[in-house]
Motif scaffolding. Sequence first.
Motif, short mmCIF file in Angstrom:
data_model
loop_
_atom_site.label_atom_id
_atom_site.label_comp_id
_atom_site.label_asym_id
_atom_site.label_seq_id
_atom_site.Cartn_x
_atom_site.Cartn_y
_atom_site.Cartn_z
N ALA A 19 -12.66 33.24 43.51
CA ALA A 19 -13.65 33.86 44.40
C ALA A 19 -13.18 33.83 45.85
N ILE A 20 -12.43 32.79 46.22
CA ILE A 20 -11.94 32.68 47.60
C ILE A 20 -10.80 33.65 47.87
N LEU A 21 -9.91 33.83 46.89
CA LEU A 21 -8.74 34.69 47.09
C LEU A 21 -9.16 36.16 47.21
N PRO A 22 -8.54 36.89 48.13
CA PRO A 22 -8.89 38.30 48.27
C PRO A 22 -8.29 39.13 47.14
N GLY A 23 -8.95 40.21 46.82
CA GLY A 23 -8.44 41.11 45.79
C GLY A 23 -8.78 40.62 44.40
N LYS A 24 -8.22 41.33 43.43
CA LYS A 24 -8.48 41.02 42.03
C LYS A 24 -7.35 40.18 41.47
N GLN A 25 -7.71 39.12 40.76
CA GLN A 25 -6.71 38.33 40.07
C GLN A 25 -6.63 38.83 38.63
N HIS A 26 -5.43 38.85 38.10
CA HIS A 26 -5.21 39.50 36.82
C HIS A 26 -4.99 38.54 35.66
N GLN A 27 -4.92 37.25 35.90
CA GLN A 27 -4.68 36.32 34.82
C GLN A 27 -5.96 36.13 34.00
N PRO A 28 -5.82 35.80 32.71
CA PRO A 28 -7.00 35.57 31.89
C PRO A 28 -7.73 34.29 32.29
N LEU A 29 -8.94 34.14 31.79
CA LEU A 29 -9.78 33.01 32.16
C LEU A 29 -9.19 31.67 31.74
N TRP A 30 -8.55 31.62 30.58
CA TRP A 30 -7.96 30.35 30.13
C TRP A 30 -6.83 29.93 31.07
N LEU A 31 -6.08 30.89 31.59
CA LEU A 31 -4.99 30.57 32.51
C LEU A 31 -5.55 30.15 33.88
N THR A 32 -6.67 30.74 34.28
CA THR A 32 -7.34 30.31 35.50
C THR A 32 -7.78 28.85 35.38
N THR A 33 -8.26 28.46 34.20
CA THR A 33 -8.65 27.07 33.96
C THR A 33 -7.44 26.15 34.06
N VAL A 34 -6.32 26.54 33.46
CA VAL A 34 -5.10 25.73 33.54
C VAL A 34 -4.64 25.61 34.99
N PHE A 35 -4.67 26.71 35.73
CA PHE A 35 -4.28 26.68 37.14
C PHE A 35 -5.24 25.80 37.95
N GLY A 36 -6.54 25.83 37.63
CA GLY A 36 -7.51 24.98 38.29
C GLY A 36 -7.24 23.51 38.03
N ILE A 37 -6.86 23.17 36.79
CA ILE A 37 -6.52 21.79 36.45
C ILE A 37 -5.29 21.35 37.23
N LEU A 38 -4.28 22.20 37.26
CA LEU A 38 -3.06 21.87 38.01
C LEU A 38 -3.34 21.72 39.51
N GLY A 39 -4.19 22.57 40.05
CA GLY A 39 -4.56 22.47 41.46
C GLY A 39 -5.33 21.19 41.75
N GLY A 40 -6.21 20.79 40.82
CA GLY A 40 -6.94 19.54 40.98
C GLY A 40 -6.02 18.33 40.96
N VAL A 41 -5.04 18.36 40.06
CA VAL A 41 -4.06 17.27 40.00
C VAL A 41 -3.23 17.23 41.28
#
Length: 91
Positions: A19-41
């Motif tokens: 939601a913060i990033l401008p434009g449309k992100q193209h990765q699927p929702l499961w990959l967004t979750t993985v990226f969110g976990i990595l960002g949290g770590v």
Amino acid sequence: MSWLWAIIVGFVLGLIARAILPGKQHQPLWLTTVFGILGGVLGNAVAGWIGVGETRGIDWTRHLLQLAGAVAVVGLGDMLYLQLRGKRRTA
């Protein structure tokens, strides 16, 4: 139970980062979750390095670092995902 919390927090961080990033992100929702976990770590690691990993009360600095890490990982991950899929970013 900690893995379940990691998945839930990663999902929420990933959605907020998208939601913060401008434009449309193209990765699927499961990959967004993985990226969110990595960002949290990543945010937790940075918080530990600067000495705010454990505080009394709500760890606002750690949470902001986690969100910043998620924004960075989701943004970079989206560019990498588009390159691997052979598409170019249009927006």
